[in-house]
Design a protein around this motif. Sequence first.
Motif, PDB file in Angstrom:
ATOM      1  N   ASP A  61       0.747  -1.034   0.038  1.00 22.73           N
ATOM      2  CA  ASP A  61      -0.112   0.140   0.077  1.00 22.73           C
ATOM      3  C   ASP A  61       1.021   1.348   0.092  1.00 22.73           C
ATOM      4  OD1 ASP A  61      -2.379  -1.650   0.262  1.00 22.73           O
ATOM      5  OD2 ASP A  61      -2.371  -1.273   2.390  1.00 22.73           O
ATOM      6  N   VAL A  62       1.905   1.202   0.826  1.00 21.59           N
ATOM      7  CA  VAL A  62       2.874   2.306   0.939  1.00 21.59           C
ATOM      8  C   VAL A  62       3.275   2.641  -0.304  1.00 21.59           C
ATOM      9  CG1 VAL A  62       4.934   3.111   1.938  1.00 21.59           C
ATOM     10  CG2 VAL A  62       3.192   2.098   3.277  1.00 21.59           C
ATOM     11  N   PRO A  77      -2.677  16.558   1.597  1.00 19.79           N
ATOM     12  CA  PRO A  77      -3.824  15.831   1.139  1.00 19.79           C
ATOM     13  C   PRO A  77      -3.465  14.652   0.215  1.00 19.79           C
ATOM     14  CG  PRO A  77      -4.180  18.302   0.517  1.00 19.79           C
ATOM     15  CD  PRO A  77      -2.679  17.967   0.798  1.00 19.79           C
ATOM     16  N   PRO A  78      -4.148  13.438   0.179  1.00 19.07           N
ATOM     17  CA  PRO A  78      -3.589  12.331  -0.589  1.00 19.07           C
ATOM     18  C   PRO A  78      -4.302  12.544  -1.803  1.00 19.07           C
ATOM     19  CG  PRO A  78      -5.511  11.834   1.230  1.00 19.07           C
ATOM     20  CD  PRO A  78      -4.922  13.165   1.389  1.00 19.07           C
ATOM     21  N   ARG A  84      -8.123   5.794  -2.246  1.00 22.05           N
ATOM     22  CA  ARG A  84      -8.779   4.450  -2.723  1.00 22.05           C
ATOM     23  C   ARG A  84      -7.990   3.312  -1.774  1.00 22.05           C
ATOM     24  NH1 ARG A  84      -7.178   0.935  -5.848  1.00 22.05           N
ATOM     25  NH2 ARG A  84      -5.599   2.335  -7.178  1.00 22.05           N
ATOM     26  N   VAL A  85      -6.504   3.239  -1.852  1.00 18.09           N
ATOM     27  CA  VAL A  85      -5.843   2.237  -1.232  1.00 18.09           C
ATOM     28  C   VAL A  85      -6.144   2.498   0.486  1.00 18.09           C
ATOM     29  CG1 VAL A  85      -3.428   1.562  -0.520  1.00 18.09           C
ATOM     30  CG2 VAL A  85      -4.138   2.056  -2.667  1.00 18.09           C
ATOM     31  N   ALA A  86      -6.266   3.566   0.967  1.00 16.59           N
ATOM     32  CA  ALA A  86      -6.643   3.678   2.231  1.00 16.59           C
ATOM     33  C   ALA A  86      -8.007   3.132   2.745  1.00 16.59           C
ATOM     34  CB  ALA A  86      -6.503   5.252   2.831  1.00 16.59           C
ATOM     35  N   ALA A  91     -11.450  -1.110   4.856  1.00 11.96           N
ATOM     36  CA  ALA A  91     -12.507  -2.458   4.702  1.00 11.96           C
ATOM     37  C   ALA A  91     -12.077  -3.728   4.965  1.00 11.96           C
ATOM     38  CB  ALA A  91     -12.830  -2.471   3.068  1.00 11.96           C
ATOM     39  N   VAL A  92     -10.631  -3.747   4.830  1.00 10.84           N
ATOM     40  CA  VAL A  92     -10.235  -5.166   5.157  1.00 10.84           C
ATOM     41  C   VAL A  92      -9.890  -5.174   6.813  1.00 10.84           C
ATOM     42  CG1 VAL A  92      -7.825  -6.436   5.266  1.00 10.84           C
ATOM     43  CG2 VAL A  92      -8.854  -5.421   3.018  1.00 10.84           C
TER      44      VAL A  92
END
Length: 121
Positions: A61-62, A77-78, A84-86, A91-92
Amino acid sequence: MRIGELAKATGATARALRHYEQAELISSERAPNGYRVYDERAVVRVRNIRYLLSAGLTLDDVRVFLPCLDGDVATVPPSRKGLRVAYERMAVLNQRIAAQTEARDRLESALRRAATVRPDA
């Protein structure tokens, strides 16, 4: 700076730093004696990696955040992809929490039932 110095400056272990390097999140040069030598900028990068990992992201993810690992990740700001990744990681984590909560509840119920059963004397 050598790996021990980077580890001390960031709170990471040398093993973690080698792992980050293997994952191509940080890089080093090799000194003539074979020691890894890191640029001063690696301190910020490693701190950002650790910040993202502590937020529940994985090393994969990083990777999405590579373009901004040398800045202040916590205040920038991402990107859409980063968000989306976060959200996917959240959710996981929520699924894992729900599964653990169910397991805890089953165990708690079994213990309550066991406490009401009296052994034959």
